[in-house]
Design a protein around this motif. Structure first.
Motif, mmCIF file in Angstrom:
data_model
loop_
_atom_site.group_PDB
_atom_site.id
_atom_site.type_symbol
_atom_site.label_atom_id
_atom_site.label_comp_id
_atom_site.label_asym_id
_atom_site.label_seq_id
_atom_site.Cartn_x
_atom_site.Cartn_y
_atom_site.Cartn_z
ATOM 1 N N VAL A 60 6.710 3.077 13.356
ATOM 2 C CA VAL A 60 5.905 3.705 14.413
ATOM 3 C C VAL A 60 4.449 3.708 13.988
ATOM 4 O O VAL A 60 4.126 4.166 12.876
ATOM 5 C CB VAL A 60 6.372 5.157 14.676
ATOM 6 C CG1 VAL A 60 5.493 5.815 15.733
ATOM 7 C CG2 VAL A 60 7.835 5.176 15.095
ATOM 8 N N GLY A 61 3.564 3.194 14.849
ATOM 9 C CA GLY A 61 2.139 3.209 14.546
ATOM 10 C C GLY A 61 1.836 2.514 13.230
ATOM 11 O O GLY A 61 2.279 1.382 12.991
ATOM 12 N N ALA A 98 7.849 3.798 1.651
ATOM 13 C CA ALA A 98 7.198 4.101 2.921
ATOM 14 C C ALA A 98 5.744 3.677 2.795
ATOM 15 O O ALA A 98 5.090 3.943 1.783
ATOM 16 C CB ALA A 98 7.293 5.589 3.235
ATOM 17 N N LYS A 99 5.230 3.014 3.833
ATOM 18 C CA LYS A 99 3.905 2.404 3.755
ATOM 19 C C LYS A 99 3.084 2.775 4.990
ATOM 20 O O LYS A 99 3.579 2.689 6.117
ATOM 21 C CB LYS A 99 4.066 0.887 3.662
ATOM 22 C CG LYS A 99 2.818 0.102 3.340
ATOM 23 C CD LYS A 99 3.199 -1.343 3.059
ATOM 24 C CE LYS A 99 2.016 -2.175 2.616
ATOM 25 N NZ LYS A 99 2.425 -3.572 2.295
ATOM 26 N N VAL A 100 1.862 3.213 4.769
ATOM 27 C CA VAL A 100 0.947 3.545 5.863
ATOM 28 C C VAL A 100 -0.252 2.611 5.772
ATOM 29 O O VAL A 100 -0.922 2.545 4.726
ATOM 30 C CB VAL A 100 0.491 5.011 5.791
ATOM 31 C CG1 VAL A 100 -0.536 5.298 6.875
ATOM 32 C CG2 VAL A 100 1.686 5.947 5.931
ATOM 33 N N THR A 101 -0.529 1.887 6.862
ATOM 34 C CA THR A 101 -1.611 0.901 6.884
ATOM 35 C C THR A 101 -2.649 1.306 7.922
ATOM 36 O O THR A 101 -2.330 1.518 9.095
ATOM 37 C CB THR A 101 -1.067 -0.495 7.214
ATOM 38 O OG1 THR A 101 -0.043 -0.849 6.268
ATOM 39 C CG2 THR A 101 -2.176 -1.528 7.155
ATOM 40 N N LEU A 102 -3.888 1.414 7.476
ATOM 41 C CA LEU A 102 -5.014 1.729 8.356
ATOM 42 C C LEU A 102 -6.068 0.648 8.149
ATOM 43 O O LEU A 102 -6.761 0.623 7.132
ATOM 44 C CB LEU A 102 -5.592 3.107 8.035
ATOM 45 C CG LEU A 102 -4.638 4.294 8.250
ATOM 46 C CD1 LEU A 102 -5.264 5.590 7.734
ATOM 47 C CD2 LEU A 102 -4.253 4.425 9.723
ATOM 48 N N GLY A 158 1.394 3.558 -4.751
ATOM 49 C CA GLY A 158 0.303 2.605 -4.930
ATOM 50 C C GLY A 158 -0.556 2.482 -3.696
ATOM 51 O O GLY A 158 -0.380 3.194 -2.700
ATOM 52 N N ALA A 159 -1.493 1.558 -3.754
ATOM 53 C CA ALA A 159 -2.425 1.307 -2.662
ATOM 54 C C ALA A 159 -2.925 -0.119 -2.786
ATOM 55 O O ALA A 159 -2.730 -0.781 -3.817
ATOM 56 C CB ALA A 159 -3.591 2.292 -2.703
ATOM 57 N N GLY A 160 -3.561 -0.596 -1.723
ATOM 58 C CA GLY A 160 -4.083 -1.951 -1.784
ATOM 59 C C GLY A 160 -4.824 -2.337 -0.521
ATOM 60 O O GLY A 160 -5.081 -1.509 0.358
ATOM 61 N N LEU A 161 -5.161 -3.625 -0.450
ATOM 62 C CA LEU A 161 -5.891 -4.195 0.667
ATOM 63 C C LEU A 161 -5.164 -5.423 1.173
ATOM 64 O O LEU A 161 -4.615 -6.203 0.381
ATOM 65 C CB LEU A 161 -7.306 -4.583 0.244
ATOM 66 C CG LEU A 161 -8.230 -3.452 -0.231
ATOM 67 C CD1 LEU A 161 -9.506 -4.037 -0.837
ATOM 68 C CD2 LEU A 161 -8.573 -2.524 0.936
ATOM 69 N N LYS A 162 -5.196 -5.600 2.494
ATOM 70 C CA LYS A 162 -4.578 -6.763 3.103
ATOM 71 C C LYS A 162 -5.632 -7.587 3.820
ATOM 72 O O LYS A 162 -6.392 -7.074 4.646
ATOM 73 C CB LYS A 162 -3.481 -6.343 4.094
ATOM 74 C CG LYS A 162 -2.722 -7.524 4.673
ATOM 75 C CD LYS A 162 -1.583 -7.077 5.572
ATOM 76 C CE LYS A 162 -0.846 -8.291 6.127
ATOM 77 N NZ LYS A 162 0.236 -7.902 7.062
#
Length: 208
Positions: A60-61, A98-102, A158-162
Motif C-alpha cells: 500500500v502506498g 518491510a520497506k518504505v520508499t519515498l 538499513g537504508a539506501g537510494l534507488k
C-alpha cells in the motif's frame, strides 16, 4: 529448515496475491562482520561478502515487503590470553523486510533467519588437553561447523537510494541468539557469541 518455512511461505502468499506488483532483483556487496562475545575476550571485524536475490512486493502506498535469499560469508577475529584466530561462517540467510520508499530514498527493517552450512577457523586456538587442562594449537582452515549452532536469528535494518533499476544501500544485521555450540573446547569458545554484520551492497531490479 523448518524455521525458514513460515516467513518464506508468508512472502510467497503475498507475492502471488491478486494485483500484487513485484520486482525481482539480484544483489551483491561487502560484509564487515564480527562475532561479539564476553568473558575477557576481544573481537574485531573482518571483511567478507554476500550475494543474493530478492523479490520486492508492493503493498500500500510507499510500503512494500522484500524477502531475500542470500549466501553470506560472516565471522570475525576472536582473541583472548590464549587464543587468536579468525572464524569464517558460511550462511544461507533469509531476510524478510518491510520497506518504505519515498522518492529515491528507502528505509527497511525486519527479521532475518540464517542456516549455517560450514564454519572454519584459522590461527591459534585453545583446546582441552588429554589431562583436562586447556592448551593451545594451530588451526589452518580447520573445520569447526560442529562448534556453532546451525540456526541464527537476527534483526536487520538499513537504508539506501534507488536510481532507476539500480539500488545502493547499507544494512546492519544484529544476531539475537547465542550461536556458540562448543561442547569440548574451553576458553574463547565458551562465552555467548552473536553475529554482527554491516553490509554495503548494490542491486539491480527487473520489472515495473
Amino acid at each position: 529448515m523448518k524455521l525458514l518455512a513460515f516467513p518464506l511461505a508468508a512472502a510467497l502468499a503475498v507475492a502471488f496475491a491478486p494485483k500484487a506488483q513485484a520486482q525481482f532483483g539480484v544483489k551483491a556487496g561487502v560484509n564487515a562482520a564480527e562475532i561479539s562475545g564476553s568473558d575477557g575476550q576481544s573481537s574485531s571485524y573482518k571483511t567478507f561478502y554476500h550475494v543474493g536475490v530478492f523479490y520486492q512486493i508492493k503493498l500500500v502506498g510507499p510500503l512494500s515487503i522484500q524477502p531475500e535469499i542470500q549466501y553470506s560469508l560472516q565471522g570475525g577475529n576472536l582473541k583472548d590470553a590464549y587464543s587468536d584466530y579468525d572464524t569464517k561462517l558460511h550462511y544461507f540467510a533469509l531476510p524478510v523486510l518491510a520497506k518504505v520508499t519515498l522518492g529515491p530514498v528507502f528505509v527497511e527493517a525486519g527479521p532475518q533467519f540464517g542456516v549455517l552450512v560450514n564454519a572454519t577457523q584459522n590461527g591459534k586456538v585453545q583446546v582441552t588437553g588429554t589431562n583436562g587442562n586447556p592448551s593451545t594449537g594451530q588451526a589452518d582452515n580447520q573445520t569447526a561447523t560442529d562448534q556453532y549452532k546451525r540456526a541464527d536469528f537476527s534483526l536487520a535494518a538499513g537504508a539506501g537510494l534507488k536510481f532507476g533499476s539500480l539500488t545502493l544501500g547499507g544494512r546492519f544485521v544484529a544476531g539475537l541468539n547465542d550461536i556458540n555450540d562448543a561442547k569440548t573446547l574451553t576458553g574463547t569458545n565458551d562465552p555467548r557469541l552473536q553475529n554482527r554484520v554491516f553490509q554495503a551492497y548494490a542491486a539491480i531490479q527487473f520489472g515495473k
